[in-house]
Motif scaffolding. Structure first.
Motif, mmCIF file in Angstrom:
data_model
loop_
_atom_site.group_PDB
_atom_site.id
_atom_site.type_symbol
_atom_site.label_atom_id
_atom_site.label_comp_id
_atom_site.label_asym_id
_atom_site.label_seq_id
_atom_site.Cartn_x
_atom_site.Cartn_y
_atom_site.Cartn_z
ATOM 1 N N VAL A 48 1.834 -14.463 -34.214
ATOM 2 C CA VAL A 48 1.052 -14.142 -33.013
ATOM 3 C C VAL A 48 1.975 -13.608 -31.920
ATOM 4 O O VAL A 48 1.690 -12.595 -31.263
ATOM 5 C CB VAL A 48 0.315 -15.398 -32.496
ATOM 6 C CG1 VAL A 48 -0.553 -15.043 -31.289
ATOM 7 C CG2 VAL A 48 -0.548 -16.021 -33.587
ATOM 8 N N LEU A 49 3.103 -14.269 -31.723
ATOM 9 C CA LEU A 49 4.019 -13.872 -30.649
ATOM 10 C C LEU A 49 4.618 -12.494 -30.914
ATOM 11 O O LEU A 49 4.792 -11.696 -29.986
ATOM 12 C CB LEU A 49 5.128 -14.921 -30.488
ATOM 13 C CG LEU A 49 4.658 -16.274 -29.940
ATOM 14 C CD1 LEU A 49 5.757 -17.329 -30.032
ATOM 15 C CD2 LEU A 49 4.192 -16.139 -28.487
ATOM 16 N N LEU A 50 4.934 -12.204 -32.177
ATOM 17 C CA LEU A 50 5.491 -10.884 -32.489
ATOM 18 C C LEU A 50 4.448 -9.792 -32.235
ATOM 19 O O LEU A 50 4.777 -8.723 -31.708
ATOM 20 C CB LEU A 50 5.977 -10.838 -33.944
ATOM 21 C CG LEU A 50 7.287 -11.589 -34.216
ATOM 22 C CD1 LEU A 50 7.557 -11.690 -35.716
ATOM 23 C CD2 LEU A 50 8.475 -10.913 -33.522
ATOM 24 N N GLN A 52 1.979 -9.960 -30.068
ATOM 25 C CA GLN A 52 1.828 -9.836 -28.606
ATOM 26 C C GLN A 52 2.974 -9.018 -28.021
ATOM 27 O O GLN A 52 2.777 -8.157 -27.167
ATOM 28 C CB GLN A 52 1.826 -11.216 -27.956
ATOM 29 C CG GLN A 52 0.540 -11.974 -28.155
ATOM 30 C CD GLN A 52 0.625 -13.378 -27.573
ATOM 31 O OE1 GLN A 52 1.696 -13.816 -27.147
ATOM 32 N NE2 GLN A 52 -0.481 -14.071 -27.564
#
Lengths: 217, 178
Positions: A48-50, A52
């Motif tokens: 998810v963070l990548l 975003q």
């Protein structure tokens, strides 16, 4: 999770690449091995963070540093000679420009220094981007500080920092925070821009550079 | 400000603040970004309807995660997914999500990952960007953009992600030192 192959298995499960039998076997382990379940959650969050990060990066093209830097808070000649001193001088400068209530300044300084403990924001090549989030900020606020003599900042390359961009974001704008950080870190990868900032003697000269079309990567 | 806009503002702020953590939990359960988006919309509806029951904002994430777990169970009932989601697994993953959030808050992982991404070589950073920017619909498309075979490009992505993970762990360990 101790075995590297577990990471590969978990990533394959997340990507839907395991056979039905292999997925069943791994799900059975996830129900009984808390460490494995924790690792799976961490990997899912990493995905998810990548995503975003990548999407934020593609949106920063249209942004300009003058969108969030407070002109009156620019410090063309920093007096501080330590990391704490620089953070203090820059946050106080934003405070003097009227952007935070007095009580918040101290909290923002502490929060920014606490963030530095996670790893220095000195990204090398004489640049640092100290930042934090705080409820006192109603939008993303930034300032630029230049130190001619340079300040030790535990930078990636070990060198002193001459150009500082300090950012304070509201608590409820994580996407904007990320985009702004990416914008700053992109612009400051341009050695010509960093050199120009170091040579700028006044706040007005620095402000003029921030919106300059030559420096909008 | 009247009561309604204030309530909406509070709701938006809480949902935004915790979206990544909730997304991570739901994604781990359903392993599809499209389904995750759908379920998070359901979660937002239920959260909106019952926000007044939340007395302490510090408890928002566990509360919203429990709502997400129930939405996942509802999704299980109405979807034709094979095999169906296992309720026990959803519960175990919710417990894992709680443990992980306590040990390593999402915001910390985000900060560290970003710092580690900044430390990549331009070529590696560019490849990770291509992999995650949403413009490479298929593996073949990513391989074409990155200039390699599917196998070689995915091997590179895997190596870079492993390096990022090591970098995050190293920074976390350094942070834990007295």
């Amino acid at each position: 999770m101790n075995h590297p192959s577990d990471t590969d298995l978990l990533l394959a499960l997340l990507d839907g690449e395991l056979s039905a039998d292999a997925a069943d076997a791994l799900e059975a382990r996830l129900k009984t091995e808390p460490d494995l379940a924790d690792a799976f959650l961490t990997l899912a969050r990493e995905e998810v963070l990548l995503s975003q990060w990548a999407r934020a990066l593609t949106e920063v093209q249209t942004m300009s540093m003058s969108d969030f830097v407070v002109r009156d808070a620019i410090v063309p000649d920093l007096k501080a000679t330590t990391k704490e001193g620089v953070v203090r001088e820059l946050v106080e400068s934003l405070g003097h420009a009227g952007y935070f209530p007095g009580g918040a300044v101290g909290e923002i300084i502490q929060a920014t220094l606490k963030r530095e403990l996670l790893g220095s924001t000195g990204i090398g090549r004489s640049v640092a981007i100290p930042h934090t989030k705080h409820a006192a900020a109603d939008r993303i606020l930034g300032t630029v500080g230049i130190s001619q003599r340079g300040v030790p900042f535990d930078s990636l390359d070990g060198g002193p920092v001459h150009v500082f961009v300090l950012l304070v974001s509201p608590l409820n704008r994580p996407g904007d925070h990320l985009r702004t950080l990416e914008k700053v870190s992109r612009v400051l990868r341009d050695d010509g821009f960093v050199r120009a900032l170091r040579q700028a003697a006044t706040g007005d000269a620095i402000w003029g550079l921030l919106g300059h079309p030559d420096y909008r990567p | 400000m009247s009561e309604l806009p204030r309530r909406q503002e509070r709701l938006d702020r809480l949902l935004l603040q915790h979206r990544t953590a909730l997304y991570g939990y739901v994604l781990a359960c359903v392993r599809s970004h499209d389904d995750t988006e759908d379920i998070l919309q359901d979660v937002a509806v239920v959260v909106t309807e019952s926000l007044d029951k939340l007395t302490d904002e510090a408890g928002f994430l566990p509360w919203a995660r429990e709502i997400a777990r129930r939405c996942l169970l509802a999704y299980r009932r109405k979807s034709r997914r094979e095999p169906p989601l296992d309720p026990e697994l959803l519960q175990r993953l919710a417990e894992a999500a709680e443990r992980v959030e306590r040990a390593r808050p999402t915001s910390t992982q985000q900060e560290l990952l970003r710092a580690c991404l900044d430390g990549l070589t331009p070529a590696s950073r560019s490849l990770i960007l291509m992999r995650y920017d949403g413009a490479s619909g298929t593996a073949e498309e990513l391989a074409r953009r990155a200039g390699g075979t599917v196998q070689s490009v995915y091997a590179r992505v895997k190596r870079i992600k492993a390096a990022l993970r090591e970098c995050v762990e190293r920074r976390l360990a350094a942070e834990a030192l007295p």
